[in-house]
Design an enzyme around this catalytic site. Structure first.
Site, mmCIF file in Angstrom:
data_model
loop_
_atom_site.group_PDB
_atom_site.id
_atom_site.type_symbol
_atom_site.label_atom_id
_atom_site.label_comp_id
_atom_site.label_asym_id
_atom_site.label_seq_id
_atom_site.Cartn_x
_atom_site.Cartn_y
_atom_site.Cartn_z
ATOM 1 N N SER A 82 0.726 6.303 -2.630
ATOM 2 C CA SER A 82 1.016 7.743 -2.503
ATOM 3 C C SER A 82 2.379 8.006 -1.863
ATOM 4 O O SER A 82 2.685 9.146 -1.501
ATOM 5 C CB SER A 82 -0.075 8.416 -1.661
ATOM 6 O OG SER A 82 -0.061 7.901 -0.341
ATOM 7 N N HIS B 267 0.835 -1.207 0.000
ATOM 8 C CA HIS B 267 0.000 0.000 0.000
ATOM 9 C C HIS B 267 0.879 1.271 0.000
ATOM 10 O O HIS B 267 0.825 2.086 0.913
ATOM 11 C CB HIS B 267 -0.946 0.000 1.212
ATOM 12 C CG HIS B 267 -2.130 0.902 1.029
ATOM 13 N ND1 HIS B 267 -3.337 0.687 1.644
ATOM 14 C CD2 HIS B 267 -2.284 2.044 0.306
ATOM 15 C CE1 HIS B 267 -4.188 1.642 1.323
ATOM 16 N NE2 HIS B 267 -3.570 2.485 0.501
HETATM 17 C C1 DGY Z 1 -5.387 7.023 0.222
HETATM 18 O O1 DGY Z 1 -4.992 8.182 0.225
HETATM 19 O O2 DGY Z 1 -6.582 6.721 0.313
HETATM 20 C C2 DGY Z 1 -4.338 5.979 0.162
HETATM 21 O O3 DGY Z 1 -4.820 4.773 -0.292
HETATM 22 C C3 DGY Z 1 -3.716 5.835 1.515
HETATM 23 O O4 DGY Z 1 -4.523 5.117 2.340
#
Ligand code: DGY
Length: 350
Positions: A318, A315
């Site tokens: 970003s 994950h």
């Molecule tokens: C978001 O900004 O939703 C990314 O997936 C981080 O959780």
């Protein structure tokens, strides 16, 4: 007024490994609770001008849901990020002082919107600033999966690269393929624009309404079932809501092309993961590139961990230094706007 600077060094996995200097004062400024120790310092400095910023106390290395509940009473705002849940219990325990939740994420499936409404608490999130970083990860995952980067790299490092064989480690190129994007918001649109540069045969997308920017590059708005059946590459970039949970279910997986590659940069629960694992095990589809999965972190004994046709990332969509800083600063601006009774730069309408 007594001012105490407390330098803290932490090494937590999300969102950044940095040291944070919190300024504790004995003033009567409203309080904001930080759920994580490693939020970028520029954002903390912005908040500290207006608030007493308090780091959530925790006995463990990772902050828990209970830690948030123990630390929330009396706070004006909470600066948080997934997977910490902002639910009825948190909001009730906070008491009437709580006015704003600033989540350093674009997604807000970890926030109970009905409970926010009930307690009159506003929500700010961080769209736009992360669009390019997440779109880059989607394209990277797609290429790494279809061109078998990790499988090939593992073979190279374990003696599997011996004599030349014409069919060894062949994947499928993006050129001349059908690309399908499920969810064409800003991130989906950016992914579509990037993949369109690879001389693809067709670009399909789903969305609540036609997207002029995607139409302009030849994108065709289709139903999910149609997209799933026709695409060689299926990219999930849709928000997780009750309606989109398991949007990729067993039936849709069964309808995918046998050479389909699924990429998910949204949320793990967009996919029926058990059905996906079965399909990957039986080579019913060609592969999956996942930046999100269920649960997170994924247990080491999960079958996905050992599949050669799967590329997993923890994950990190970003996770560029610049993007995380911009996300954090936007979160601070959202929280400050509520204190100053101004328009929030990015408010989630509840
Ligand atoms: C978001 O900004 O939703 C990314 O997936 C981080 O959780």
């Amino acid at each position: 007024m007594r001012v105490l600077f407390l330098p803290l060094k932490y090494n937590l996995s999300w969102p950044l490994h940095i040291s944070v200097q919190l300024k504790f004062t004995m003033s009567s400024k409203p309080k904001v609770l930080l759920t994580h120790k490693a939020f970028p310092q520029t954002a903390i400095d912005m908040l500290s001008e207006k608030f007493d910023v308090e780091l959530c106390n925790s006995k463990s290395a990772q902050i828990t849901q209970q830690d948030v509940i123990d630390n929330i009473p009396g706070k004006f705002g909470i600066f948080c990020c997934p997977p910490i849940k902002i639910n009825e219990e948190v909001l009730k325990t906070a008491g009437p002082s709580l006015k704003v939740v600033g989540t350093m994420s674009v997604g807000y499936d970890h926030v109970d919107l009905n409970a926010l409404k009930k307690y009159g608490v506003r929500l700010g999130n961080t769209p736009d600033v992360l669009t390019e970083a997440v779109a880059e990860i989607a394209v990277g995952l797609l290429i790494a999966t279809t061109r078998r980067f990790f499988e090939a790299n593992k073979a190279l490092k374990t003696g599997g690269w011996t004599n030349y064989s014409p069919d060894w480690m062949c994947g499928r190129g993006i050129q001349d393929s059908v690309v399908g994007i499920i969810g064409c918001g800003n991130i989906g649109t950016s992914i579509a624009e990037k993949l369109n540069k690879f001389n693809i045969a067709e670009l399909l997308y789903t969305s609540r309404s036609e997207k002029p920017a995607v139409k302009a590059i030849g994108g065709k708005l289709v139903a999910v079932d149609d997209l799933v059946k026709r695409s060689d590459f299926i990219v999930l970039s849709v928000a997780l809501t009750p309606e989109t949970r398991f949007i990729i279910n067993k039936d849709r997986i069964a309808n995918m092309k046998s050479n389909a590659v699924l990429v998910n940069i949204g949320r793990g629960d967009l996919v029926d993961q058990d059905a996906l694992i079965e399909a990957l095990k039986g080579n019913k589809i060609r592969g999956a590139g996942l930046d999100v999965m269920t649960p997170e972190p994924l247990p080491l004994d999960n079958p996905l961990m050992n599949m050669d046709n799967v590329v997993l990332l923890p994950h990190i969509g970003s996770a560029t230094v610049e993007t995380r800083r911009e996300m954090a600063e936007l979160t601070s601006k959202n929280i400050i706007a509520v204190l100053e009774n101004c328009v929030m730069p990015s408010e989630v309408k509840i």
